[in-house]
Design a protein around this motif. Structure first.
Motif, short mmCIF file in Angstrom:
data_model
loop_
_atom_site.label_atom_id
_atom_site.label_comp_id
_atom_site.label_asym_id
_atom_site.label_seq_id
_atom_site.Cartn_x
_atom_site.Cartn_y
_atom_site.Cartn_z
N ARG A 1 0.82 -1.22 0.00
CA ARG A 1 0.00 0.00 0.00
C ARG A 1 0.84 1.26 0.00
NH1 ARG A 1 -3.08 -3.80 1.87
NH2 ARG A 1 -5.32 -3.72 1.47
N THR A 2 2.13 1.11 0.26
CA THR A 2 3.03 2.27 0.25
C THR A 2 3.19 2.72 -1.20
OG1 THR A 2 4.17 1.31 2.14
CG2 THR A 2 5.36 3.02 0.92
N PRO A 3 2.99 4.00 -1.50
CA PRO A 3 3.10 4.43 -2.90
C PRO A 3 4.47 4.10 -3.49
CG PRO A 3 2.10 6.15 -1.56
CD PRO A 3 2.56 5.09 -0.61
N PRO A 4 4.51 3.70 -4.76
CA PRO A 4 5.79 3.38 -5.39
C PRO A 4 6.83 4.48 -5.21
CG PRO A 4 3.99 2.75 -6.83
CD PRO A 4 3.37 3.44 -5.65
N GLU A 5 6.39 5.72 -5.29
CA GLU A 5 7.32 6.84 -5.12
C GLU A 5 7.98 6.77 -3.74
OE1 GLU A 5 8.29 8.94 -7.36
OE2 GLU A 5 9.46 10.14 -5.96
N ASP A 6 7.23 6.37 -2.73
CA ASP A 6 7.81 6.25 -1.38
C ASP A 6 8.64 4.96 -1.26
OD1 ASP A 6 6.47 8.55 -0.85
OD2 ASP A 6 4.84 7.61 0.28
N ARG A 7 8.22 3.93 -1.98
CA ARG A 7 8.98 2.67 -1.89
C ARG A 7 10.39 2.82 -2.46
NH1 ARG A 7 4.00 -0.52 -3.67
NH2 ARG A 7 4.99 -0.62 -5.72
N ILE A 8 10.58 3.73 -3.39
CA ILE A 8 11.94 3.84 -3.96
C ILE A 8 12.85 4.75 -3.15
CG2 ILE A 8 11.24 3.25 -6.32
CD1 ILE A 8 11.43 6.27 -6.99
N GLN A 9 12.30 5.49 -2.20
CA GLN A 9 13.17 6.40 -1.43
C GLN A 9 14.30 5.64 -0.70
OE1 GLN A 9 13.12 9.59 -2.14
NE2 GLN A 9 11.38 9.09 -3.46
N PRO A 10 14.02 4.51 -0.06
CA PRO A 10 15.13 3.77 0.58
C PRO A 10 16.19 3.32 -0.43
CG PRO A 10 13.01 2.95 1.37
CD PRO A 10 12.71 3.89 0.24
N LEU A 11 15.77 3.13 -1.69
CA LEU A 11 16.76 2.71 -2.70
C LEU A 11 17.71 3.85 -3.05
CD1 LEU A 11 14.62 0.48 -5.11
CD2 LEU A 11 16.22 -0.25 -3.32
N PHE A 12 17.19 5.07 -3.07
CA PHE A 12 18.10 6.21 -3.29
C PHE A 12 19.13 6.26 -2.15
CE2 PHE A 12 14.52 7.73 -5.93
CZ PHE A 12 15.20 8.09 -7.07
N LYS A 13 18.64 6.01 -0.92
CA LYS A 13 19.57 6.02 0.23
C LYS A 13 20.58 4.88 0.10
CE LYS A 13 16.51 8.17 3.56
NZ LYS A 13 15.31 7.84 4.29
N LEU A 14 20.08 3.73 -0.35
CA LEU A 14 20.96 2.57 -0.50
C LEU A 14 22.07 2.86 -1.51
CD1 LEU A 14 21.59 -0.39 0.19
CD2 LEU A 14 20.03 -1.07 -1.64
N LYS A 15 21.70 3.51 -2.59
CA LYS A 15 22.72 3.85 -3.61
C LYS A 15 23.85 4.66 -2.97
CE LYS A 15 23.89 6.75 -7.40
NZ LYS A 15 25.07 6.28 -8.03
N VAL A 16 23.48 5.67 -2.18
CA VAL A 16 24.51 6.52 -1.57
C VAL A 16 25.35 5.69 -0.59
CG1 VAL A 16 24.87 8.53 -0.08
CG2 VAL A 16 23.12 8.60 -1.87
#
Ligand code: NAD
Length: 496
Positions: free
Chosen positions: A66-81
């Protein structure tokens, strides 16, 4: 360098956002293949521990989807860094537990990061499609929904990269995920999961269970696991695909390989030699895209044979962590014995060992599993040696009269992971691209590893399934399609 932290001695599982001690009865040593030293002990987790991870992932799923896809990818941006910031550290761990050189380990992590970047495009990649008025006043829409709990089982040869063919796409599409790393190289993923802890992912979205066959079987049999991604050897890939199918699960299983390169007389021989040498001997030949058989055509035979033997002989073999080393050890002592006995088999089958890497000792690393680059000439094209996956630094040279004959050799191979051609002719290149029976094709390329936005396309016994790892295929694999057909009475809209 040893891993000094005492907490690393006995590895834990990561379940529901916590590191959990394993209750496994069986433990295995994690051994540095260059030095023979024990780096840690890894649990061969039992089915109840796997069930704990599945339950945690299942409990996390309803909220995560139920978490919007836009919110689901935020941890991935952090993971990249985080991955960028820890690249050097992660590369050292990879090199230490797998043996590959630091440069190879860094390159592997770059490919891992690339997959995180691509998965950040999920809000677009996951979109469906629609059409109004499929009949008068009736609209039809295709939407994609996540499956639920999904799992990936990965091999030893890329301790950092291969999990990333799956994890970022699985969670960005709204699934919850369980990883079963290779029990031979569990330390890299342990560190990466520590970084995942810092990304703000909710508990239970990503889990990690260490183990071997029993843990894999428990994942295959658990009714709440909806899909299995596997990368490893062909016999295990075939087994997992069958058992997953029997249990009604979706599966994508990447298997072993035996990759051919065809060298035409019009190829740029100097460049071909360098590139084939990197492909055959890079990562000590333990890449599923390593060139293992070089088929020379016409007068390329002698020129290439002499050049490749010279290039291979110049490679410096040693501990991958040391400066100036071109090639590290193979993963275990058993691998070393198996590879050496396959070289012996080639000899008995009539091949000439023109560069012999057997029985080497590297003075400072007497306990390491070292084999130097080995080149066998005159290998019969359909002999056992030219058909068996060696998975070591061994290149077999085969001769063919023309491209027709070379393509027939490829056709005969049970595997279809990669095929390469070296030529300066566009027409030959096109024919090869069109006819070669493999899923990853290299034209003047030695390791045709697809970028993260293309599928990793093995064929034949190198892949069982439909959708491959990476890119758009991942979105297909990790989502269920749902079609909605709608009709709304006009009278109702007039009321408002
Ligand atoms: P492997 O098949 O021995 O192990 C792979 C994984 O399967 C590990 O996590 C292991 O614990 C598990 N496993 C092993 N035996 C099992 C069994 N009987 N039942 C259930 N699970 C089992 O492979 P490996 O030695 O770790 O890796 C090398 C192989 O992987 C080579 O054949 C190589 O070509 C292949 N590979 C293929 C690709 C590809 O993209 N096609 C990529 C990398 C490696």
């Amino acid at each position: 360098m040893t891993l000094a932290a005492p907490t690393l001695t006995r590895l834990s599982n990561f379940i529901n956002g916590h590191w959990v001690d394993s209750s496994a009865a069986d433990w295995q040593e994690v051994i540095n293949p260059a030095t023979g030293e024990t780096l840690a002990h890894v649990p061969l987790s039992n089915p109840s521990e796997v069930a704990g991870a599945v339950e945690a992932a299942a409990a996390a799923f309803p909220e995560w989807r139920r978490t919007p896809p836009e919110d689901r990818i935020q941890p991935l941006f952090k993971l990249k860094v985080l991955l960028e910031n820890h690249l050097a550290e992660l590369s050292r761990i990879i090199s230490q537990e797998n043996g590959k050189t630091l440069a190879e380990a860094r390159a592997e992590m770059r490919r891992a990061i690339e997959n995180v970047e691509v998965a950040c495009g999920i809000p677009m990649m996951m979109q469906g499609y629609n059409l109004e008025d499929v009949a008068r006043g009736i609209d039809e829409t295709m939407i994609r929904q996540p499956l639920g709990v999904v799992a990936a089982i990965v091999p030893f040869n890329f301790p950092g990269m291969i999990a990333f063919w799956f994890l970022p796409y699985a969670i960005a599409t709204g699934n919850t995920f369980i990883l079963k790393p290779s029990e031979r190289v569990p330390l890299t993923m342990r560190r990466i999961y520590e970084l995942l802890e810092q990304t703000g992912l909710p508990k239970g979205v990503v889990n990690l269970v260490n183990g071997g066959k029993a843990a894999v079987d428990a994942l295959l049999d658990h009714p709440k696991v909806r899909a299995i991604s596997f990368v490893g050897s062909t016999p295990v890939a075939r087994y997992i695909y069958a058992r997953a199918g029997e249990k009604g699960k979706r599966a994508q299983c990447q298997g072993g390989a035996k990759n051919h390169v065809v060298i035409m007389p019009d190829a740029d021989l100097a460049s071909a030699t360098q590139i084939v040498s990197d492909s055959a001997f890079g990562c000590a030949g333990q890449r599923c895209l390593a060139i293992s058989v070089a088929v020379t055509i016409g007068d390329a035979q002698k020129r290439f044979r002499d050049a490749i033997a010279q290039a291979a002989a110049g490679l410096r073999v040693g501990n991958g962590l040391d400066e100036g080393v071109d090639m590290g050890p193979v993963i275990t002592n058993e691998s070393k014995s198996r590879i050496e006995s396959l070289i012996g088999l080639g000899e008995r089958q009539g091949a000439k060992v023109i560069l012999d890497g057997r029985n080497v000792k590297i003075p400072q690393y007497q306990a390491g599993n070292f084999i130097k680059p080995t080149v066998l000439d005159g290998v019969p094209a359909t002999s056992e040696l030219s058909e068996t996956e060696i998975f070591g630094p061994v290149l077999s040279l085969v001769h063919a009269e023309d491209l027709d004959e070379a393509l027939a050799f490829l056709e005969h191979s049970a595997y279809g992971n990669q095929a390469s051609l070296f030529t300066s002719s566009g027409a030959l290149a096109r024919r090869f691209r069109y006819e070669a029976p493999a899923g990853n094709i290299g034209i003047n390329i030695g390791v045709a590893a697809p970028m993260a936005y293309f599928p990793f396309s093995g064929w034949k016994d190198s892949f069982f399934g439909v959708e491959h790892g990476q890119g758009r295929d991942s979105v297909e694999f990790y989502t269920e399609k749902k079609v909605v057909i709608e009709r709304w009475a006009k009278e109702h809209s007039r009321k408002f």
